[in-house]
Motif scaffolding. Sequence first.
Motif, PDB file in Angstrom:
ATOM      1  N   GLY A 139      20.211   0.638 -15.379  1.00  0.00           N
ATOM      2  CA  GLY A 139      20.035   2.064 -15.608  1.00  0.00           C
ATOM      3  C   GLY A 139      18.626   2.431 -16.025  1.00  0.00           C
ATOM      4  O   GLY A 139      18.406   3.471 -16.657  1.00  0.00           O
ATOM      5  N   CYS A 140      17.650   1.594 -15.684  1.00  0.00           N
ATOM      6  CA  CYS A 140      16.258   1.804 -16.084  1.00  0.00           C
ATOM      7  C   CYS A 140      15.537   2.809 -15.188  1.00  0.00           C
ATOM      8  O   CYS A 140      15.739   2.826 -13.961  1.00  0.00           O
ATOM      9  CB  CYS A 140      15.472   0.493 -16.017  1.00  0.00           C
ATOM     10  N   THR A 141      14.717   3.629 -15.809  1.00  0.00           N
ATOM     11  CA  THR A 141      13.670   4.362 -15.110  1.00  0.00           C
ATOM     12  C   THR A 141      12.357   3.987 -15.779  1.00  0.00           C
ATOM     13  O   THR A 141      12.346   3.473 -16.899  1.00  0.00           O
ATOM     14  CB  THR A 141      13.875   5.886 -15.175  1.00  0.00           C
ATOM     15  N   VAL A 142      11.245   4.235 -15.087  1.00  0.00           N
ATOM     16  CA  VAL A 142       9.944   3.811 -15.603  1.00  0.00           C
ATOM     17  C   VAL A 142       9.181   5.022 -16.124  1.00  0.00           C
ATOM     18  O   VAL A 142       8.753   5.873 -15.344  1.00  0.00           O
ATOM     19  CB  VAL A 142       9.133   3.098 -14.506  1.00  0.00           C
ATOM     20  N   PRO A 143       9.004   5.140 -17.448  1.00  0.00           N
ATOM     21  CA  PRO A 143       8.283   6.286 -18.010  1.00  0.00           C
ATOM     22  C   PRO A 143       6.796   6.190 -17.690  1.00  0.00           C
ATOM     23  O   PRO A 143       6.213   5.094 -17.709  1.00  0.00           O
ATOM     24  CB  PRO A 143       8.548   6.163 -19.517  1.00  0.00           C
ATOM     25  N   GLN A 144       6.182   7.332 -17.407  1.00  0.00           N
ATOM     26  CA  GLN A 144       4.781   7.364 -17.037  1.00  0.00           C
ATOM     27  C   GLN A 144       3.919   7.842 -18.193  1.00  0.00           C
ATOM     28  O   GLN A 144       4.234   8.825 -18.861  1.00  0.00           O
ATOM     29  CB  GLN A 144       4.586   8.267 -15.820  1.00  0.00           C
ATOM     30  N   THR A 145       2.834   7.123 -18.423  1.00  0.00           N
ATOM     31  CA  THR A 145       1.915   7.474 -19.493  1.00  0.00           C
ATOM     32  C   THR A 145       1.265   8.811 -19.199  1.00  0.00           C
ATOM     33  O   THR A 145       0.897   9.113 -18.071  1.00  0.00           O
ATOM     34  CB  THR A 145       0.835   6.397 -19.630  1.00  0.00           C
ATOM     35  N   PHE A 146       1.130   9.663 -20.238  1.00  0.00           N
ATOM     36  CA  PHE A 146       0.506  10.979 -20.063  1.00  0.00           C
ATOM     37  C   PHE A 146      -1.010  10.838 -20.047  1.00  0.00           C
ATOM     38  O   PHE A 146      -1.578  10.135 -20.879  1.00  0.00           O
ATOM     39  CB  PHE A 146       0.927  11.920 -21.185  1.00  0.00           C
ATOM     40  N   PRO A 147      -1.733  11.515 -19.130  1.00  0.00           N
ATOM     41  CA  PRO A 147      -1.173  12.294 -18.023  1.00  0.00           C
ATOM     42  C   PRO A 147      -0.750  11.381 -16.880  1.00  0.00           C
ATOM     43  O   PRO A 147      -1.410  10.375 -16.625  1.00  0.00           O
ATOM     44  CB  PRO A 147      -2.352  13.184 -17.603  1.00  0.00           C
ATOM     45  N   PRO A 148       0.332  11.721 -16.202  1.00  0.00           N
ATOM     46  CA  PRO A 148       0.842  10.864 -15.125  1.00  0.00           C
ATOM     47  C   PRO A 148       0.035  11.015 -13.840  1.00  0.00           C
ATOM     48  O   PRO A 148       0.517  11.514 -12.829  1.00  0.00           O
ATOM     49  CB  PRO A 148       2.285  11.359 -14.952  1.00  0.00           C
ATOM     50  N   ASP A 149      -1.248  10.591 -13.881  1.00  0.00           N
ATOM     51  CA  ASP A 149      -2.115  10.775 -12.724  1.00  0.00           C
ATOM     52  C   ASP A 149      -1.926   9.700 -11.669  1.00  0.00           C
ATOM     53  O   ASP A 149      -2.375   9.832 -10.542  1.00  0.00           O
ATOM     54  CB  ASP A 149      -3.588  10.820 -13.171  1.00  0.00           C
ATOM     55  N   GLN A 150      -1.275   8.606 -12.031  1.00  0.00           N
ATOM     56  CA  GLN A 150      -0.951   7.565 -11.078  1.00  0.00           C
ATOM     57  C   GLN A 150       0.248   6.784 -11.584  1.00  0.00           C
ATOM     58  O   GLN A 150       0.608   6.885 -12.750  1.00  0.00           O
ATOM     59  CB  GLN A 150      -2.145   6.629 -10.880  1.00  0.00           C
ATOM     60  N   ARG A 151       0.865   6.014 -10.698  1.00  0.00           N
ATOM     61  CA  ARG A 151       2.019   5.229 -11.123  1.00  0.00           C
ATOM     62  C   ARG A 151       1.573   4.159 -12.116  1.00  0.00           C
ATOM     63  O   ARG A 151       0.527   3.533 -11.945  1.00  0.00           O
ATOM     64  CB  ARG A 151       2.690   4.585  -9.907  1.00  0.00           C
ATOM     65  N   SER A 152       2.355   3.991 -13.164  1.00  0.00           N
ATOM     66  CA  SER A 152       1.968   3.038 -14.206  1.00  0.00           C
ATOM     67  C   SER A 152       3.191   2.364 -14.792  1.00  0.00           C
ATOM     68  O   SER A 152       4.330   2.733 -14.516  1.00  0.00           O
ATOM     69  CB  SER A 152       1.189   3.759 -15.316  1.00  0.00           C
ATOM     70  N   ASN A 153       2.913   1.338 -15.596  1.00  0.00           N
ATOM     71  CA  ASN A 153       3.907   0.635 -16.414  1.00  0.00           C
ATOM     72  C   ASN A 153       4.832  -0.290 -15.647  1.00  0.00           C
ATOM     73  O   ASN A 153       5.916  -0.632 -16.121  1.00  0.00           O
ATOM     74  CB  ASN A 153       4.685   1.633 -17.274  1.00  0.00           C
ATOM     75  N   VAL A 154       4.400  -0.700 -14.449  1.00  0.00           N
ATOM     76  CA  VAL A 154       4.974  -1.843 -13.742  1.00  0.00           C
ATOM     77  C   VAL A 154       3.796  -2.744 -13.384  1.00  0.00           C
ATOM     78  O   VAL A 154       2.911  -2.343 -12.637  1.00  0.00           O
ATOM     79  CB  VAL A 154       5.735  -1.417 -12.466  1.00  0.00           C
ATOM     80  N   ILE A 155       3.737  -3.936 -13.973  1.00  0.00           N
ATOM     81  CA  ILE A 155       2.579  -4.808 -13.769  1.00  0.00           C
ATOM     82  C   ILE A 155       3.027  -6.230 -13.435  1.00  0.00           C
ATOM     83  O   ILE A 155       4.166  -6.623 -13.693  1.00  0.00           O
ATOM     84  CB  ILE A 155       1.676  -4.850 -15.021  1.00  0.00           C
ATOM     85  N   ARG A 156       2.112  -6.974 -12.861  1.00  0.00           N
ATOM     86  CA  ARG A 156       2.368  -8.387 -12.593  1.00  0.00           C
ATOM     87  C   ARG A 156       1.174  -9.214 -13.044  1.00  0.00           C
ATOM     88  O   ARG A 156       0.043  -8.739 -13.110  1.00  0.00           O
ATOM     89  CB  ARG A 156       2.645  -8.627 -11.114  1.00  0.00           C
ATOM     90  N   GLY A 157       1.416 -10.455 -13.357  1.00  0.00           N
ATOM     91  CA  GLY A 157       0.376 -11.361 -13.801  1.00  0.00           C
ATOM     92  C   GLY A 157       0.976 -12.707 -14.132  1.00  0.00           C
ATOM     93  O   GLY A 157       2.194 -12.910 -14.051  1.00  0.00           O
ATOM     94  N   SER A 158       0.124 -13.612 -14.528  1.00  0.00           N
ATOM     95  CA  SER A 158       0.590 -14.937 -14.941  1.00  0.00           C
ATOM     96  C   SER A 158       0.740 -14.929 -16.454  1.00  0.00           C
ATOM     97  O   SER A 158      -0.163 -15.334 -17.191  1.00  0.00           O
ATOM     98  CB  SER A 158      -0.408 -16.011 -14.502  1.00  0.00           C
TER      99      SER A 158
END
Length: 233
Positions: free
Chosen positions: A111-130
């Motif tokens: 039931g997750c949605t991804v909240p966007q950091t203000f201001p929501p000028d681009q998609r955020s808060n989904v990241i990948r890395g090692s």
Amino acid sequence: MRSSPTITPPSISRGNSCTECRSSPTAQLEYPASITLLLAANGLVWDVQVYSQMKFGVTPSLVLLVLAFTPCFGQTPGNPPPESKYPIVRLPPTAFSELPKNLVTELKRRGCTVPQTFPPDQRSNVIRGSFAKAGQTDWAVLCSMKGSTSLLVFWNGSAANSVELGKNPDDANRLFDWFIRPVGRKFIVDHYRAYGGPKPPPIDHHGIESAGESASVVLYYYRGKWLKLQGAD
């Protein structure tokens, strides 16, 4: 570093005043004294005076009807309710094409949605890395669900192997300013040298910068534990 982060009543015509209004005999009421009806609507007050011995062509039911509808004037389109003062922009997991399909399915199941950091000028808060070790691709996601937001890490892209790092209640009285991003050795070492804080261990993979209103912290996985290292001050 990001710092953490309003909207007029309708005009009302009083109409023409009169000293005598015609109506059927059964509709005429004789008032022995002055009556004031105060109708509050976003700070606007109607003051209706009915003077002594005036024939007033209304029925009691009409007066009650007017009073019953008075609260409606307080909710105008330009004034959202307090709980939506700072609405959080939330995107569905499907909005992130880079996210593996198995993780999209898992986030939807939760039931997750991804909240966007203000201001929501681009998609955020989904990241990948090692985030566990060099050469392994892990994913980190901010998951908003049931009034709270959590930081989830999926090891090696596995929906069955995840960990929750921190959880905060969503607050409609402030702008949503939580964001995450991957950072490497240079960022971690430079910020330690500039601001101090805990001494970093040997850095050979990514950390997760988790930032909010006043400062950020770097979450770094080392020998089975998450260390909190110095971020932006």
